[in-house]
Design an enzyme around this catalytic site. Sequence first.
Site, PDB file in Angstrom:
ATOM      1  N   GLU A 115       0.825  -1.224   0.000  1.00 44.92           N
ATOM      2  CA  GLU A 115       0.000   0.000   0.000  1.00 44.92           C
ATOM      3  C   GLU A 115       0.847   1.256   0.000  1.00 44.92           C
ATOM      4  O   GLU A 115       0.474   2.266  -0.595  1.00 44.92           O
ATOM      5  CB  GLU A 115      -0.931   0.002   1.209  1.00 44.92           C
ATOM      6  CG  GLU A 115      -1.815   1.229   1.294  1.00 44.92           C
ATOM      7  CD  GLU A 115      -2.972   1.052   2.259  1.00 44.92           C
ATOM      8  OE1 GLU A 115      -3.441   2.071   2.785  1.00 44.92           O
ATOM      9  OE2 GLU A 115      -3.415  -0.089   2.473  1.00 44.92           O
ATOM     10  N   LYS A 116       1.996   1.204   0.673  1.00 44.01           N
ATOM     11  CA  LYS A 116       2.843   2.400   0.781  1.00 44.01           C
ATOM     12  C   LYS A 116       4.298   1.970   0.898  1.00 44.01           C
ATOM     13  O   LYS A 116       4.605   0.810   1.223  1.00 44.01           O
ATOM     14  CB  LYS A 116       2.414   3.266   1.955  1.00 44.01           C
ATOM     15  CG  LYS A 116       2.321   2.533   3.278  1.00 44.01           C
ATOM     16  CD  LYS A 116       1.903   3.470   4.395  1.00 44.01           C
ATOM     17  CE  LYS A 116       0.455   3.782   4.410  1.00 44.01           C
ATOM     18  NZ  LYS A 116      -0.385   2.646   4.854  1.00 44.01           N
ATOM     19  N   ASP A 130      -3.163  -2.600   3.221  1.00 44.21           N
ATOM     20  CA  ASP A 130      -3.447  -2.646   4.652  1.00 44.21           C
ATOM     21  C   ASP A 130      -4.644  -3.557   4.905  1.00 44.21           C
ATOM     22  O   ASP A 130      -5.524  -3.711   4.043  1.00 44.21           O
ATOM     23  CB  ASP A 130      -3.737  -1.239   5.184  1.00 44.21           C
ATOM     24  CG  ASP A 130      -2.458  -0.446   5.437  1.00 44.21           C
ATOM     25  OD1 ASP A 130      -1.377  -1.037   5.376  1.00 44.21           O
ATOM     26  OD2 ASP A 130      -2.551   0.774   5.692  1.00 44.21           O
ATOM     27  N   ASP A 158      -7.652  -3.686   5.815  1.00 38.51           N
ATOM     28  CA  ASP A 158      -8.970  -3.088   6.043  1.00 38.51           C
ATOM     29  C   ASP A 158      -9.639  -2.852   4.694  1.00 38.51           C
ATOM     30  O   ASP A 158      -9.093  -3.192   3.642  1.00 38.51           O
ATOM     31  CB  ASP A 158      -8.875  -1.785   6.850  1.00 38.51           C
ATOM     32  CG  ASP A 158      -7.995  -0.727   6.187  1.00 38.51           C
ATOM     33  OD1 ASP A 158      -7.652  -0.880   4.993  1.00 38.51           O
ATOM     34  OD2 ASP A 158      -7.644   0.259   6.864  1.00 38.51           O
ATOM     35  N   TYR A 166      -0.562  -2.363  13.604  1.00 33.67           N
ATOM     36  CA  TYR A 166      -1.376  -1.556  12.688  1.00 33.67           C
ATOM     37  C   TYR A 166      -2.392  -0.706  13.464  1.00 33.67           C
ATOM     38  O   TYR A 166      -3.198  -1.237  14.231  1.00 33.67           O
ATOM     39  CB  TYR A 166      -2.103  -2.485  11.719  1.00 33.67           C
ATOM     40  CG  TYR A 166      -3.000  -1.778  10.731  1.00 33.67           C
ATOM     41  CD1 TYR A 166      -2.459  -1.022   9.709  1.00 33.67           C
ATOM     42  CD2 TYR A 166      -4.381  -1.862  10.842  1.00 33.67           C
ATOM     43  CE1 TYR A 166      -3.277  -0.366   8.810  1.00 33.67           C
ATOM     44  CE2 TYR A 166      -5.209  -1.211   9.944  1.00 33.67           C
ATOM     45  CZ  TYR A 166      -4.644  -0.465   8.928  1.00 33.67           C
ATOM     46  OH  TYR A 166      -5.464   0.196   8.033  1.00 33.67           O
ATOM     47  N   ARG A 187      -4.925   1.611  12.483  1.00 38.32           N
ATOM     48  CA  ARG A 187      -6.269   2.018  12.043  1.00 38.32           C
ATOM     49  C   ARG A 187      -7.269   0.890  12.268  1.00 38.32           C
ATOM     50  O   ARG A 187      -7.941   0.425  11.352  1.00 38.32           O
ATOM     51  CB  ARG A 187      -6.235   2.439  10.571  1.00 38.32           C
ATOM     52  CG  ARG A 187      -5.409   3.687  10.323  1.00 38.32           C
ATOM     53  CD  ARG A 187      -5.257   3.983   8.843  1.00 38.32           C
ATOM     54  NE  ARG A 187      -4.390   5.120   8.612  1.00 38.32           N
ATOM     55  CZ  ARG A 187      -4.783   6.275   8.091  1.00 38.32           C
ATOM     56  NH1 ARG A 187      -6.039   6.449   7.755  1.00 38.32           N
ATOM     57  NH2 ARG A 187      -3.935   7.259   7.906  1.00 38.32           N
TER      58      ARG A 187
END
Length: 650
Positions: A7-8, A102, A104, A320, A322
């Site tokens: 993702e990043k 991530d 989610d 993580y 979030r």
Amino acid sequence: MRLIIAEKPSLARAIAEALPGALRREDGALVAGDTTVTWCLGHLLEQAPPDAYDPAFKQWRLDHLPILPDRWKHTPRPKARGQLTVIRRLLKGAQEVVHAGDPDREGQLLVQEVIEHLGWKGPVSRLLVNDLNRPAVQRSLARLEDNARYQPLYRAAESRARADWLYGINLTRAWTLTGRQAGHDGVLSVGRVQTPVLGLVVRRDNEIRDFKPRPFFVLWADLTVTHGMLRAWWVPGETHPLDDQGRLLSREPAAALAERLPGAEGRLTALESRDRRQAAPLPYSLSALQVDAARRFGLSAKVTLDVCQRLYERHKLITYPRSDCRYLPEEHLAGARATLQGACQADDTLRGWFEGADFSRRSKAWNDKQVGAHHALAPTGKPADLARLDKTEADIFRMITRNVVAQFYPPLVTREVKAEFSILDNLFRARGQEVLAAGWKPLFTTRDEAPPLPPLTEGEACRVADVGVEDRETRPPEPFTDASLIKAMMNIARYVEDAAVRRTLREHDGLGTEATRAGIIETLVERGYLVRRGKALRATRIGSALIASLPEAVGQPERTALWEQRLGAIAEAGDDPAPFLAALIEDLHGLLSAADAGRLSLALRDARGEAPPPPTRARSSNAKSSRGKSSNSKVSRPRRGTARGKATKH
């Protein structure tokens, strides 16, 4: 070649460092053996603007609405084209792709939409990483899953993105255009989450503004009993003037009784004692952490989120962040002692807490049935040198670690005592609390909630030593703060009047998500709808006017909370998204017809404190008809857009 798309960049680096073999860097990627790791930069793609569907939509016009895409399109974000080119090139040489977004809904969307946008047709695996430390990433790499298992999560995220686009684009254009007719020069942004959040603040501000304080009166008596002294409070009878909360509205009865009480004797007529065991607070979800950090340190929700991201990505000290979960996997229990020892060893406060823990205990926090795609925030076990963190990072890290350490402390045991006294045929009540076993409480506070009462025996005598009447006033509700607004967003059912809807929402509570709540508040501040005054969040004039001009349902939480429930059903139960989008489009037609320049003009005047315009003289019917045709204060019936059925196919 196996291609992993993270993702990043920080996640890509953690994955690459956990792979076997020498690591080398290429343009936009990291390579170890036959595995290449590349990355997104958050969302590389975004929903295409209206003019991508029809160039005429570049101009904002009421008769274009509602705009309903026939076939949904994406467009690269302005700074994403270079990285998209890298991923496209790497896909051409890949035999297998691993989705490493991530864990989610949004993480599933932003990597998968890139894979699909670039036309990959081969196999896709799913890598879920909650902890960026090498051993944890290596364990995750050994447990790859089929990405097909997460298609419901992707469809839910895709449906959310499309619904937000339909709702935001159409209503924002409608209210901005009617705003221009009403004399407001600027965009009036409407969103399915931000507007109900604004509505919460506006309604609270209105309650404060319209609040009329009412005096009430309380009578207390200090009583001498066998083993000491206590304070008891008079309970007025139903023959006295009381409000709906039992508060005395006239001073005279209290004053008259107060004159008779000094030296009066009475008796303890009822005594109730109850021991209460309270387990430690669970480990934090992001929102629960944001609430406590705002209360304790005055941090905004966004600052807390940003600090958590640094602790996760840069320092690798927490898992993580979030997360909407407050439970931990059962498999983590066996290694909890070693994990917490690493987290606590370099800080005096944390080390003291760790040394007091009993690791033979098991709290209800360890529960696989409560853990979904991610678990509660927890330290990773990496040795934490808090001297190398800034103060806010250290404070947040201590809070996260404390709540996990507290799971290994005994419960707080208190004795709650309620006593009733009869004095001059009047009822007086006293209550107190005694801490029998502090348990986990010293990790959080050393302050007792209520002082204990002296030892009491039912039937014992008492004597009035002192007495007083206090003049008090009812108080308006407190304005929202970051802490209370986040808590309201977490528990939105409390703000729903419809009993049936409230019951439904108790199982699917929440306005926004863990990942978006802080951003929603900041967006409302940046757009000039909310302003911070100290810790308080207050609505601005334009924010209040916008809510007043919208249909009531748009500014209420029921609609978007029910959206989240339906999106949850798509993600968790595999429901078809088409009915959800079809219902939204039908709803949009009704909402757009309510856009009214006259109503918005009055709302803007009211927000500025201006008097309404004087009534105009009646004109001829022809003049009225002519004026009505030119004012166009109502949104015209839609001329453009596709049929509803077509818009819900994707």
